[in-house]
Write an enzyme that holds these catalytic residues in place. Structure first.
Site, PDB file in Angstrom:
ATOM      1  CG  HIS A 126     -24.186  29.736 -49.543  1.00 34.72           C
ATOM      2  ND1 HIS A 126     -22.979  29.461 -50.144  1.00 34.72           N
ATOM      3  CD2 HIS A 126     -23.961  30.753 -48.684  1.00 34.72           C
ATOM      4  CE1 HIS A 126     -22.072  30.285 -49.653  1.00 34.72           C
ATOM      5  NE2 HIS A 126     -22.635  31.083 -48.770  1.00 34.72           N
ATOM      6  CD  GLU A 138     -24.442  35.107 -48.455  1.00 29.29           C
ATOM      7  OE1 GLU A 138     -24.220  35.438 -47.301  1.00 29.29           O
ATOM      8  OE2 GLU A 138     -24.269  33.956 -48.895  1.00 29.29           O
TER       9      GLU A 138
HETATM   10  P1  PGA Z   1     -17.919  34.749 -45.235  1.00 33.23           P
HETATM   11  O1  PGA Z   1     -19.108  33.821 -45.749  1.00 33.23           O
HETATM   12  O2  PGA Z   1     -18.491  35.739 -44.266  1.00 33.23           O
HETATM   13  O3  PGA Z   1     -16.953  33.805 -44.577  1.00 33.23           O
HETATM   14  O4  PGA Z   1     -17.325  35.437 -46.440  1.00 33.23           O
HETATM   15  C1  PGA Z   1     -20.323  34.416 -46.071  1.00 33.23           C
HETATM   16  C2  PGA Z   1     -21.296  33.441 -46.619  1.00 33.23           C
HETATM   17  O5  PGA Z   1     -20.937  32.495 -47.329  1.00 33.23           O
HETATM   18  O6  PGA Z   1     -22.497  33.586 -46.356  1.00 33.23           O
END
Ligand code: PGA
Length: 265
Positions: free
Chosen positions: A110, A182
């Site tokens: 992440h 992401e």
């Molecule tokens: P968020 O986080 O939906 O709060 O933007 C997404 C993530 O970090 O996977």
């Protein structure tokens, strides 16, 4: 390390993966309460083709496992895990330990871990390999910064992140991996929700490279009840990875319902 209660990650071939990481939120009581509500929901509502998953803090994984039970349709994950099985790695938790606590899935790379905790392409590669070695599903997160996007687009960057982490895998191993795209600029309370148009090209490029080869291509970053349906309509998107909008159970359930409807149309 094995546990008689190890849950099986073999869950067939869902069409849509809908999951949430709770990040660093929730104590045991809140985690159990969420899991109880989710267990009741999935017992009462068939979600054919939808694979739910939740990723609590390490401290709550075993408690959530106990509430969900061993045969739950909800997969359970951890937000990180070390590549070694055991040893002098103070503060770390291994994939083997995560599995022992009930995890079936391991989130890897992440952007918050890359930015704040020194995660690199090489450590993501080691962690993907460790997850596969123990029969867990690696959920590899990739994504570019706003600067990278404005300096020529995300595709080259994210394809390199993915290729580095997945280097050396056989086709059979690759077929067990989930990738979550992401974009960093779209994540969290300071992020800006991506438009559908901004996501078409990266998913087209990811689809060209990995479509049909990995287990799923998910989108994450400011996913909400309002944009979930449109995000699921993007070509090659086969799931959503949700933060804030699913930290309270009703929000998560509404997005699961959106996915169920998206499949049935
Ligand atoms: P968020 O986080 O939906 O709060 O933007 C997404 C993530 O970090 O996977």
């Amino acid at each position: 390390m094995t546990s008689a209660r190890t849950r099986k990650p073999d869950i067939g071939a869902p069409q849509l993966w809908i999951g949430t990481s709770w990040k660093m939120t929730k104590g045991l009581n809140e985690s159990r309460e969420y899991a109880r509500g989710l267990a009741e929901y999935v017992a009462a509502n068939l979600l054919p083709g939808v694979q739910p998953f939740v990723i609590p803090s390490f401290t709550a994984v075993a408690a959530v496992r106990d509430v969900l039970g061993d045969d739950s349709p909800v997969l359970l994950g951890v937000q990180n895990a070390h590549w070694e099985d055991q040893g002098a790695w103070t503060g770390e938790v291994s994939v083997a330990q995560a599995k022992d606590a009930g995890a079936q899935l391991v989130e890897i790379g992440h952007s918050e871990r890359r930015e704040h905790f020194g995660e690199t392409v090489e450590t993501t590669r080691l962690k993907v390999a460790a997850a596969l070695r123990h029969g867990l599903i690696p959920l590899l997160c990739i994504g570019e910064s706003a600067e990278t996007r404005s300096a020529g687009g995300p595709s080259r960057f994210i394809l390199e992140q993915a290729a580095g982490a997945l280097d050396g895998l056989t086709d059979e191993q690759l077929a067990r991996v989930l990738i979550a795209y992401e974009p960093i600029w779209a994540i969290g309370e300071h992020g800006r929700a991506a438009t559908i148009e901004e996501l078409r090209q990266p998913f087209s490029d990811l689809g060209d490279e990995y479509g049909g080869r990995v287990r799923g291509l998910l989108y994450g970053g400011s996913v909400s009840e309002d944009n979930a349906e449109a995000l699921l309509g993007i070509e090659h998107v086969t799931g959503l990875f949700i933060g804030r909008a699913a930290w309270r159970l009703p929000g998560y359930l509404r997005i699961l319902e959106t996915a169920r409807q998206a499949i049935s149309v």
